[in-house]
Motif scaffolding. Structure first.
Motif, mmCIF file in Angstrom:
data_model
loop_
_atom_site.group_PDB
_atom_site.id
_atom_site.type_symbol
_atom_site.label_atom_id
_atom_site.label_comp_id
_atom_site.label_asym_id
_atom_site.label_seq_id
_atom_site.Cartn_x
_atom_site.Cartn_y
_atom_site.Cartn_z
ATOM 1 N N GLU A 1 -24.776 4.461 -26.654
ATOM 2 C CA GLU A 1 -23.453 3.978 -26.265
ATOM 3 C C GLU A 1 -22.655 5.085 -25.577
ATOM 4 O O GLU A 1 -21.931 4.827 -24.611
ATOM 5 C CB GLU A 1 -22.685 3.475 -27.495
ATOM 6 C CG GLU A 1 -23.114 2.107 -27.978
ATOM 7 C CD GLU A 1 -22.905 1.049 -26.900
ATOM 8 O OE1 GLU A 1 -21.837 1.038 -26.241
ATOM 9 O OE2 GLU A 1 -23.819 0.231 -26.694
ATOM 10 N N TYR A 2 -22.789 6.315 -26.082
ATOM 11 C CA TYR A 2 -22.092 7.442 -25.459
ATOM 12 C C TYR A 2 -22.612 7.674 -24.047
ATOM 13 O O TYR A 2 -21.849 7.934 -23.114
ATOM 14 C CB TYR A 2 -22.268 8.696 -26.322
ATOM 15 C CG TYR A 2 -21.509 9.918 -25.828
ATOM 16 C CD1 TYR A 2 -20.239 9.813 -25.284
ATOM 17 C CD2 TYR A 2 -22.072 11.185 -25.922
ATOM 18 C CE1 TYR A 2 -19.536 10.930 -24.851
ATOM 19 C CE2 TYR A 2 -21.381 12.317 -25.493
ATOM 20 C CZ TYR A 2 -20.118 12.180 -24.959
ATOM 21 O OH TYR A 2 -19.434 13.294 -24.521
ATOM 22 N N ARG B 1 -14.055 11.593 -27.636
ATOM 23 C CA ARG B 1 -14.339 11.097 -28.990
ATOM 24 C C ARG B 1 -13.374 9.988 -29.376
ATOM 25 O O ARG B 1 -13.735 9.032 -30.082
ATOM 26 C CB ARG B 1 -14.240 12.259 -29.989
ATOM 27 C CG ARG B 1 -14.854 11.983 -31.349
ATOM 28 C CD ARG B 1 -14.574 13.096 -32.339
ATOM 29 N NE ARG B 1 -14.650 14.405 -31.717
ATOM 30 C CZ ARG B 1 -13.794 15.389 -31.993
ATOM 31 N NH1 ARG B 1 -12.795 15.187 -32.821
ATOM 32 N NH2 ARG B 1 -13.933 16.566 -31.417
ATOM 33 N N PRO C 1 -30.400 7.177 -31.649
ATOM 34 C CA PRO C 1 -29.432 6.311 -32.337
ATOM 35 C C PRO C 1 -28.608 5.505 -31.346
ATOM 36 O O PRO C 1 -28.337 5.948 -30.229
ATOM 37 C CB PRO C 1 -28.549 7.316 -33.097
ATOM 38 C CG PRO C 1 -29.407 8.524 -33.271
ATOM 39 C CD PRO C 1 -30.241 8.588 -32.015
ATOM 40 N N GLU C 2 -28.196 4.339 -31.759
ATOM 41 C CA GLU C 2 -27.456 3.449 -30.878
ATOM 42 C C GLU C 2 -26.140 4.063 -30.424
ATOM 43 O O GLU C 2 -25.701 3.839 -29.299
ATOM 44 C CB GLU C 2 -27.185 2.112 -31.583
ATOM 45 C CG GLU C 2 -26.495 1.062 -30.714
ATOM 46 C CD GLU C 2 -27.283 0.724 -29.445
ATOM 47 O OE1 GLU C 2 -26.637 0.400 -28.420
ATOM 48 O OE2 GLU C 2 -28.525 0.769 -29.481
ATOM 49 N N ASP C 3 -25.512 4.885 -31.301
ATOM 50 C CA ASP C 3 -24.238 5.481 -30.895
ATOM 51 C C ASP C 3 -24.434 6.501 -29.775
ATOM 52 O O ASP C 3 -23.548 6.688 -28.933
ATOM 53 C CB ASP C 3 -23.524 6.117 -32.092
ATOM 54 C CG ASP C 3 -24.331 7.224 -32.738
ATOM 55 O OD1 ASP C 3 -25.568 7.210 -32.631
ATOM 56 O OD2 ASP C 3 -23.716 8.109 -33.363
ATOM 57 N N VAL C 4 -25.599 7.153 -29.723
ATOM 58 C CA VAL C 4 -25.892 8.084 -28.639
ATOM 59 C C VAL C 4 -26.093 7.306 -27.341
ATOM 60 O O VAL C 4 -25.605 7.711 -26.276
ATOM 61 C CB VAL C 4 -27.141 8.937 -28.956
ATOM 62 C CG1 VAL C 4 -27.482 9.845 -27.773
ATOM 63 C CG2 VAL C 4 -26.913 9.771 -30.205
ATOM 64 N N TYR D 1 -22.068 17.260 -26.743
ATOM 65 C CA TYR D 1 -22.142 17.055 -28.182
ATOM 66 C C TYR D 1 -22.024 18.399 -28.878
ATOM 67 O O TYR D 1 -22.545 19.418 -28.393
ATOM 68 C CB TYR D 1 -23.486 16.446 -28.568
ATOM 69 C CG TYR D 1 -23.506 14.921 -28.657
ATOM 70 C CD1 TYR D 1 -22.462 14.216 -29.240
ATOM 71 C CD2 TYR D 1 -24.594 14.206 -28.175
ATOM 72 C CE1 TYR D 1 -22.496 12.829 -29.331
ATOM 73 C CE2 TYR D 1 -24.637 12.823 -28.255
ATOM 74 C CZ TYR D 1 -23.589 12.139 -28.841
ATOM 75 O OH TYR D 1 -23.630 10.771 -28.926
ATOM 76 N N THR E 1 -16.741 15.160 -38.712
ATOM 77 C CA THR E 1 -16.344 14.049 -37.850
ATOM 78 C C THR E 1 -15.301 14.459 -36.816
ATOM 79 O O THR E 1 -15.037 13.719 -35.873
ATOM 80 C CB THR E 1 -15.773 12.879 -38.674
ATOM 81 O OG1 THR E 1 -14.652 13.349 -39.426
ATOM 82 C CG2 THR E 1 -16.827 12.314 -39.615
#
Length: 527
Positions: A437-438, A337, A432-435, A157, A173
């Motif tokens: 998911e990663y 990404r 966070p959910e995106d983390v 990250y 982004t």
């Protein structure tokens, strides 16, 4: 216990030919992002309470920096200092590979798949152990360290101060947003370093390549320790690049993927690194940085790159240090990404290991501790998350929530140096959910390709003199890779000539011969 009772016990032990068992202290050396983790004394006290009738041992942790952990362990070993467990990895200096080959580490084969150590037997599957074995003094592969990992790759990250980005109207982004953020920091935060990293070990060019990664279809390159760059020709044989910038070698360049920008312009990343240095995006003293994450946590730097697997730790440390700070993050590698498949090469090796040095007086007791650690979820969680009910609480089956102490600080031990295990991992309820998911992506084989050198370990015994000379010269290349040199071409040419004079051709021939022998048993199939 009174002195009279102790004397009686001692007399009885002497009469029956036995001795009172002595309480032991295990010395464990690990790197850390803090001088001493918050709340760690409570964990150690709880451990002693839980194991008083079994292990009857205390743990003495020595915390040191990431940049010099290898040197400190090596010096202690050279002086014969007794240690029980030491941190080592492929990236430490000396590396775990080098320490194993020199006979400085205990062969741990007997402790795995052994019913006497059921915790270790259950936690570590044979194929995982095989991928994390190294060549020893006998020329055979053995287990020299307990591997700690959570995924196939730690990912990366780009961490930044979201509160500052919002303050100056910047949205991060992609790579353009990263540059805009750095510009905003330069303009509005005098004295703050836009981007920090370990310039002595992590070349700035590697971050450039990550930010601007281009999808490729040919995965036939392998980079060993230092600058041992191998490419596999179409006939399945290996070729060792003679330039420290492999794409400058015509033979190597010939077999590169056409989509790799370095094929057409070998120095493209070097020029961008130089531009970043000139603009002030990076610390001009980066070669002397020892704690890049600490700079970020303390508010001295505005961004850095670290694995996604340390997200929770970084977030808690930043918020504890700077209450109004917000942690921003985007996936650093553009291919990842954008969801590209098969773009990251992995060896399926862990990047963190607990090893037992040969100066350890009781390896069995050390491994009994690690067996205890992985014998239950509760034991594992004690070191990974702290004392349950005091420093954290479980949320469901695989989540947790931290409990701050009276000063608002949370337990922040870097668990990746001691206890990471995929089957026992929990995610913070605040992650966070995106983390999450990663992290799931990083455990998905579709995201990766098997590095063609996975499992290869070079033995430099036949070329040890050349290896030492070339290694010292390679250190000079960091100045170029970090963007300090104005005349990049001339600097590279000078380094390449020094490597040649140091015996590079002899070294390359030996390296190639060993890699070809490896390919004979593990042929490259375009994986």
């Amino acid at each position: 216990m009174t002195k009279k009772l102790l004397a009686v016990l001692l007399a009885l032990c002497l009469l029956c030919g036995t001795a009172l068992a002595e309480h032991s202290t295990l010395t464990i050396i690990v790197p850390s992002n803090s001088t001493y983790p918050n709340g760690f004394d409570q964990v150690l006290a709880k451990f002693e309470e839980e194991t008083a009738d079994t292990l009857d041992a205390s743990l003495h942790f020595i915390f040191t920096g990431f940049d010099d952990i290898g040197q400190k362990v090596s010096l202690k070993l050279s002086s014969g200092e007794a240690m029980d467990s030491v941190f080592a990895a492929q990236w430490t200096s000396p590396s775990l590979n080098e320490m194993a080959l020199k006979g400085q580490l205990v062969n741990l084969d007997e402790y795995f798949n052994n019913d006497a150590y059921p915790g270790l037997k259950t936690a570590f599957a044979q194929d995982y152990l095989d991928a994390n074995s190294f060549v020893g003094p006998d020329g055979e592969y053995h287990i020299y360290g307990i591997p700690f990992s959570q995924t196939y790759s730690s990912g990366s990250y780009f961490y930044y101060r979201k509160d500052l980005a919002e303050k100056y109207g910047v949205t991060v982004t992609d790579e353009d947003g990263i540059i805009a953020y750095w510009d905003a920091i330069l303009q509005n935060e005098p004295g703050m370093i836009p981007f920090t990293f370990l310039g002595s070990t992590d070349p700035l060019t590697s971050f450039v390549e990550s930010f601007y990664a281009t999808p490729t279809t040919k995965h036939n390159t392998y980079t060993g320790s230092k600058n041992n760059n191998i490419i596999i020709r179409d006939d399945g044989t290996a070729y060792y690049a003679r330039s420290i910038v492999p794409a400058l070698d015509e033979e190597y360049n010939q077999w590169m993927d056409d989509a790799n920008p370095a094929k057409a312009d070998p120095l493209w990343a070097y020029r961008i690194a130089k531009e970043w240095m000139d603009k002030g995006y990076v610390d001009p003293d980066c070669m002397n940085v020892t704690d890049f994450q600490g700079q970020f946590i303390a508010g001295k730097a505005a961004s850095f790159i670290r694995g996604a697997d340390t997200f929770d730790s970084i977030k808690s440390q930043l918020e504890s240090s700077i209450p109004d700070a917000k942690l921003g993050y985007i996936i650093a590698n553009r291919n990842m990404r954008n969801g590209e498949h098969s773009q990251i090469g992995v060896t399926y090796q862990a990047w963190n290991f607990a090893c037992v040095p040969v100066t350890c007086e009781n390896p069995d007791l050390v491994m009994q501790f690690y067996n205890w650690l992985f014998s239950s979820q509760e034991n594992h969680d004690l070191f990974e998350y702290g004392v349950e009910g005091v420093q954290w609480k479980a949320i469901g089956d695989n989540q947790y929530e931290t409990i701050p102490d009276q000063n608002g600080k949370t337990y922040n031990f870097d668990a990746f140096v001691l206890s990471w295990l995929p089957s026992m991992t929990r995610h913070s309820v605040s992650t966070p959910e995106d983390v999450v998911e990663y992290m799931r992506m990083l455990a998905d084989p579709l995201a990766f390709f098997k590095d063609p050198g996975s499992g290869f370990s070079f033995v430099d015994e036949a070329v040890s003199s050349e290896s030492a000379k070339i290694s010292s010269i390679d250190d000079l290349a960091m100045v170029v890779k970090d963007g300090f040199e104005s005349d990049i071409e001339a600097a590279i040419e000078k380094i390449d000539q020094k490597r040649e004079n140091a015996g590079l051709d002899t070294f390359a021939a030996e390296y190639t011969a060993q890699f070809d022998a490896f390919l004979a048993e593990h042929p490259y199939n375009g994986q």
